[in-house]
Design a protein around this motif. Structure first.
Motif, mmCIF file in Angstrom:
data_model
loop_
_atom_site.group_PDB
_atom_site.id
_atom_site.type_symbol
_atom_site.label_atom_id
_atom_site.label_comp_id
_atom_site.label_asym_id
_atom_site.label_seq_id
_atom_site.Cartn_x
_atom_site.Cartn_y
_atom_site.Cartn_z
ATOM 1 N N LEU A 171 0.818 -1.208 0.000
ATOM 2 C CA LEU A 171 0.000 0.000 0.000
ATOM 3 C C LEU A 171 0.855 1.263 0.000
ATOM 4 O O LEU A 171 0.561 2.228 -0.717
ATOM 5 C CB LEU A 171 -0.955 0.000 1.195
ATOM 6 N N LEU A 172 1.916 1.280 0.793
ATOM 7 C CA LEU A 172 2.817 2.434 0.808
ATOM 8 C C LEU A 172 3.490 2.624 -0.549
ATOM 9 O O LEU A 172 3.549 3.733 -1.083
ATOM 10 C CB LEU A 172 3.880 2.277 1.901
ATOM 11 N N SER A 173 3.977 1.533 -1.117
ATOM 12 C CA SER A 173 4.625 1.606 -2.435
ATOM 13 C C SER A 173 3.636 2.070 -3.490
ATOM 14 O O SER A 173 3.957 2.915 -4.336
ATOM 15 C CB SER A 173 5.203 0.237 -2.821
ATOM 16 N N THR A 174 2.427 1.529 -3.437
ATOM 17 C CA THR A 174 1.403 1.881 -4.421
ATOM 18 C C THR A 174 1.069 3.361 -4.374
ATOM 19 O O THR A 174 0.860 3.989 -5.416
ATOM 20 C CB THR A 174 0.132 1.029 -4.200
ATOM 21 N N GLN A 175 1.030 3.952 -3.176
ATOM 22 C CA GLN A 175 0.735 5.375 -3.069
ATOM 23 C C GLN A 175 1.760 6.203 -3.847
ATOM 24 O O GLN A 175 1.395 7.122 -4.581
ATOM 25 C CB GLN A 175 0.704 5.821 -1.598
ATOM 26 N N LEU A 176 3.039 5.879 -3.710
ATOM 27 C CA LEU A 176 4.077 6.596 -4.456
ATOM 28 C C LEU A 176 4.034 6.246 -5.943
ATOM 29 O O LEU A 176 4.189 7.112 -6.805
ATOM 30 C CB LEU A 176 5.465 6.270 -3.899
ATOM 31 N N GLN A 177 3.812 4.973 -6.264
ATOM 32 C CA GLN A 177 3.801 4.543 -7.658
ATOM 33 C C GLN A 177 2.657 5.180 -8.446
ATOM 34 O O GLN A 177 2.818 5.520 -9.622
ATOM 35 C CB GLN A 177 3.708 3.020 -7.735
ATOM 36 N N GLU A 178 1.518 5.358 -7.806
ATOM 37 C CA GLU A 178 0.375 5.988 -8.484
ATOM 38 C C GLU A 178 0.712 7.406 -8.921
ATOM 39 O O GLU A 178 0.298 7.846 -9.992
ATOM 40 C CB GLU A 178 -0.862 5.989 -7.587
ATOM 41 N N GLN A 179 1.457 8.108 -8.097
ATOM 42 C CA GLN A 179 1.874 9.458 -8.472
ATOM 43 C C GLN A 179 2.765 9.418 -9.711
ATOM 44 O O GLN A 179 2.638 10.255 -10.605
ATOM 45 C CB GLN A 179 2.611 10.135 -7.313
ATOM 46 N N MET A 180 3.643 8.445 -9.784
ATOM 47 C CA MET A 180 4.520 8.304 -10.950
ATOM 48 C C MET A 180 3.702 7.949 -12.190
ATOM 49 O O MET A 180 3.913 8.508 -13.257
ATOM 50 C CB MET A 180 5.572 7.212 -10.705
ATOM 51 N N ARG A 181 2.762 7.032 -12.050
ATOM 52 C CA ARG A 181 1.957 6.600 -13.202
ATOM 53 C C ARG A 181 1.094 7.724 -13.761
ATOM 54 O O ARG A 181 0.866 7.799 -14.963
ATOM 55 C CB ARG A 181 1.109 5.397 -12.819
ATOM 56 N N ARG A 182 0.611 8.583 -12.876
ATOM 57 C CA ARG A 182 -0.208 9.715 -13.329
ATOM 58 C C ARG A 182 0.581 10.654 -14.225
ATOM 59 O O ARG A 182 0.009 11.362 -15.041
ATOM 60 C CB ARG A 182 -0.756 10.487 -12.135
ATOM 61 N N ALA A 183 1.888 10.674 -14.045
ATOM 62 C CA ALA A 183 2.728 11.564 -14.848
ATOM 63 C C ALA A 183 2.913 11.054 -16.271
ATOM 64 O O ALA A 183 3.364 11.792 -17.138
ATOM 65 C CB ALA A 183 4.081 11.747 -14.165
ATOM 66 N N GLY A 184 2.581 9.798 -16.541
ATOM 67 C CA GLY A 184 2.647 9.260 -17.898
ATOM 68 C C GLY A 184 3.733 8.226 -18.080
ATOM 69 O O GLY A 184 4.573 8.008 -17.213
ATOM 70 N N ASP A 185 3.715 7.593 -19.266
ATOM 71 C CA ASP A 185 4.634 6.486 -19.542
ATOM 72 C C ASP A 185 6.052 6.948 -19.882
ATOM 73 O O ASP A 185 6.950 6.136 -19.993
ATOM 74 C CB ASP A 185 4.085 5.589 -20.648
ATOM 75 N N ARG A 186 6.258 8.222 -20.042
ATOM 76 C CA ARG A 186 7.600 8.732 -20.320
ATOM 77 C C ARG A 186 8.352 9.094 -19.040
ATOM 78 O O ARG A 186 9.454 9.611 -19.088
ATOM 79 C CB ARG A 186 7.519 9.974 -21.201
ATOM 80 N N VAL A 187 7.740 8.842 -17.901
ATOM 81 C CA VAL A 187 8.327 9.220 -16.620
ATOM 82 C C VAL A 187 8.720 7.967 -15.844
ATOM 83 O O VAL A 187 7.942 7.017 -15.757
ATOM 84 C CB VAL A 187 7.329 10.060 -15.794
ATOM 85 N N SER A 188 9.926 7.974 -15.297
ATOM 86 C CA SER A 188 10.353 6.871 -14.435
ATOM 87 C C SER A 188 11.202 7.443 -13.297
ATOM 88 O O SER A 188 11.638 8.585 -13.345
ATOM 89 C CB SER A 188 11.140 5.820 -15.222
ATOM 90 N N LEU A 189 11.402 6.628 -12.310
ATOM 91 C CA LEU A 189 12.197 7.032 -11.158
ATOM 92 C C LEU A 189 13.616 6.543 -11.348
ATOM 93 O O LEU A 189 13.858 5.360 -11.556
ATOM 94 C CB LEU A 189 11.596 6.457 -9.877
#
Length: 167
Positions: free
Chosen positions: A129-147
């Motif tokens: 759940l903690l990881s998903t909260q951060l990952q959702e923010q990344m996914r909202r930025a689009g497929d050209r964005v990664s960490l």
């Protein structure tokens, strides 16, 4: 005239990027994103609420009291926890942050709440759940964005976000 405007726009853009410590590397924009204590409290609160909603009967309510940044990759949390119809107790947790496949991962490495037993399955659920909260923010930025990188500094969690400018 268009060339002059384009050059001016480029100068303004480079100035703005320089101010936020962004840089361009091989067709990618690297931008540091700082999550301060307030942002991390929201992250923890959202994950705890999601966890509580899954528990059904006798849910555990958790209130974060303090967050302590533990460079290079950790965070300590002091909290108050209460199961339904039971007294409130103080607890502590520690978590670590990492990057896996371009997405943030959070792992709780220590969780101590007196009188509360947390199973390995429950701990894994909290981690997810903690990881998903951060990952959702990344996914909202689009497929050209990664960490690219994640690090804990003395006052913030810093994510080095990579934006692909060209395909």
């Amino acid at each position: 005239m268009r060339k002059i405007l384009a050059v001016l726009l480029l100068i303004v853009l480079m100035g703005a990027l320089g101010g936020c410590k962004a840089k361009v590397e091989e067709g990618r924009l690297i931008v540091p994103v700082r999550l301060d204590e307030a942002a991390l409290r929201q992250l923890v609160d959202l994950a705890v609420k999601a966890y509580t909603a899954q528990q059904g009967s006798n849910p555990l309510t958790v209130t974060v009291d303090t967050l302590t940044f533990l460079p290079p990759d950790g965070l300590a949390v002091t909290m108050r926890a209460q199961a339904e119809n039971l007294p409130t107790v103080s607890g502590q947790a520690e978590m670590r942050f990492a990057v896996q496949d371009g997405l943030p991962q959070v792992t709780i490495t220590r969780l101590e709440i007196p009188g509360v037993t947390v199973s390995e399955d429950q701990l894994q659920t909290l981690n997810r759940l903690l990881s998903t909260q951060l990952q959702e923010q990344m996914r909202r930025a689009g497929d050209r964005v990664s960490l690219r990188e994640i690090a804990v500094e003395s006052d913030a969690l810093v994510l080095q976000v990579e934006v692909q400018l060209t395909r």
